[in-house]
Design a protein around this motif. Structure first.
Motif, PDB file in Angstrom:
ATOM      1  N   UNK A 139       0.862  -1.184   0.000  1.00 39.44           N
ATOM      2  CA  UNK A 139       0.000   0.000   0.000  1.00 39.44           C
ATOM      3  C   UNK A 139       0.898   1.234   0.000  1.00 39.44           C
ATOM      4  N   UNK A 140       0.686   2.102  -0.992  1.00 36.68           N
ATOM      5  CA  UNK A 140       1.499   3.313  -1.102  1.00 36.68           C
ATOM      6  C   UNK A 140       0.597   4.504  -1.382  1.00 36.68           C
ATOM      7  N   UNK A 141       0.739   5.582  -0.608  1.00 32.91           N
ATOM      8  CA  UNK A 141      -0.031   6.789  -0.907  1.00 32.91           C
ATOM      9  C   UNK A 141       0.408   7.401  -2.240  1.00 32.91           C
ATOM     10  N   UNK A 142      -0.537   7.978  -2.938  1.00 34.60           N
ATOM     11  CA  UNK A 142      -0.287   8.691  -4.184  1.00 34.60           C
ATOM     12  C   UNK A 142      -0.146  10.174  -3.828  1.00 34.60           C
ATOM     13  N   UNK A 143       0.839  10.830  -4.427  1.00 35.00           N
ATOM     14  CA  UNK A 143       0.971  12.274  -4.190  1.00 35.00           C
ATOM     15  C   UNK A 143      -0.286  12.992  -4.666  1.00 35.00           C
ATOM     16  N   UNK A 144      -0.661  13.996  -3.895  1.00 35.30           N
ATOM     17  CA  UNK A 144      -1.788  14.844  -4.285  1.00 35.30           C
ATOM     18  C   UNK A 144      -1.268  16.268  -4.423  1.00 35.30           C
ATOM     19  N   UNK A 145      -2.042  17.103  -5.087  1.00 32.33           N
ATOM     20  CA  UNK A 145      -1.603  18.470  -5.381  1.00 32.33           C
ATOM     21  C   UNK A 145      -1.144  19.218  -4.129  1.00 32.33           C
ATOM     22  N   UNK A 146      -1.866  19.050  -3.029  1.00 30.82           N
ATOM     23  CA  UNK A 146      -1.501  19.770  -1.802  1.00 30.82           C
ATOM     24  C   UNK A 146      -0.166  19.319  -1.207  1.00 30.82           C
ATOM     25  N   UNK A 147       0.325  18.149  -1.613  1.00 38.24           N
ATOM     26  CA  UNK A 147       1.626  17.684  -1.157  1.00 38.24           C
ATOM     27  C   UNK A 147       2.756  18.569  -1.691  1.00 38.24           C
ATOM     28  N   UNK A 148       2.508  19.275  -2.775  1.00 37.55           N
ATOM     29  CA  UNK A 148       3.526  20.102  -3.406  1.00 37.55           C
ATOM     30  C   UNK A 148       3.368  21.589  -3.090  1.00 37.55           C
ATOM     31  N   UNK A 149       2.368  21.919  -2.287  1.00 41.15           N
ATOM     32  CA  UNK A 149       2.118  23.337  -1.989  1.00 41.15           C
ATOM     33  C   UNK A 149       3.163  23.897  -1.049  1.00 41.15           C
TER      34      UNK A 149
END
Length: 116
Positions: free
Chosen positions: A106-116
């Motif tokens: 199980x691996x989380x997928x990056x989301x837009x807010x991860x790069x904010x």
């Protein structure tokens, strides 16, 4: 993302039993009804694929099959859950994906807010 690890059978193009396909179909229906499953597919054996290796500006293509079965992916799901713990609980309900010793990663997928 939930990653289904490959097995010797999946790498030998041996399809799952009808029973396992039925169990997985029912499990997938539960995921869809709960609004968890966004996508999911099984992957063909690595002999049907290729890898593109990068070294600076150079590209090298290596055709499958690839030797380290335990490091290969046989399938995946994309789930929308509120936490890693929720994903683990869903994963624990999964039928054994290979019918033998196996693992789900199980691996989380990056989301837009991860790069904010």
């Amino acid at each position: 993302m939930v990653i289904v690890k490959a097995s010797t059978d999946s790498e030998a193009d041996i399809l799952p039993t009808e029973q396992l396909l039925a169990e997985m179909g029912q499990y997938n229906e539960e995921l869809v009804k709960a609004g968890v499953m966004l996508a999911g597919d099984g992957l063909k054996a690595s002999k049907h694929g290729a890898r593109v290796h990068f070294s600076g500006d150079r590209r090298t293509v290596v055709d499958g099959p690839f030797t380290e079965t335990k490091e290969l992916v046989a399938g995946y799901w994309i789930w929308q859950v509120s936490s890693l713990e929720e994903a683990i609980e869903w994963a624990k309900r999964c039928p054994n994906p290979t019918g033998e010793e196996s693992a789900l990663e199980i691996r989380p997928v990056f989301e837009e807010e991860d790069f904010a």
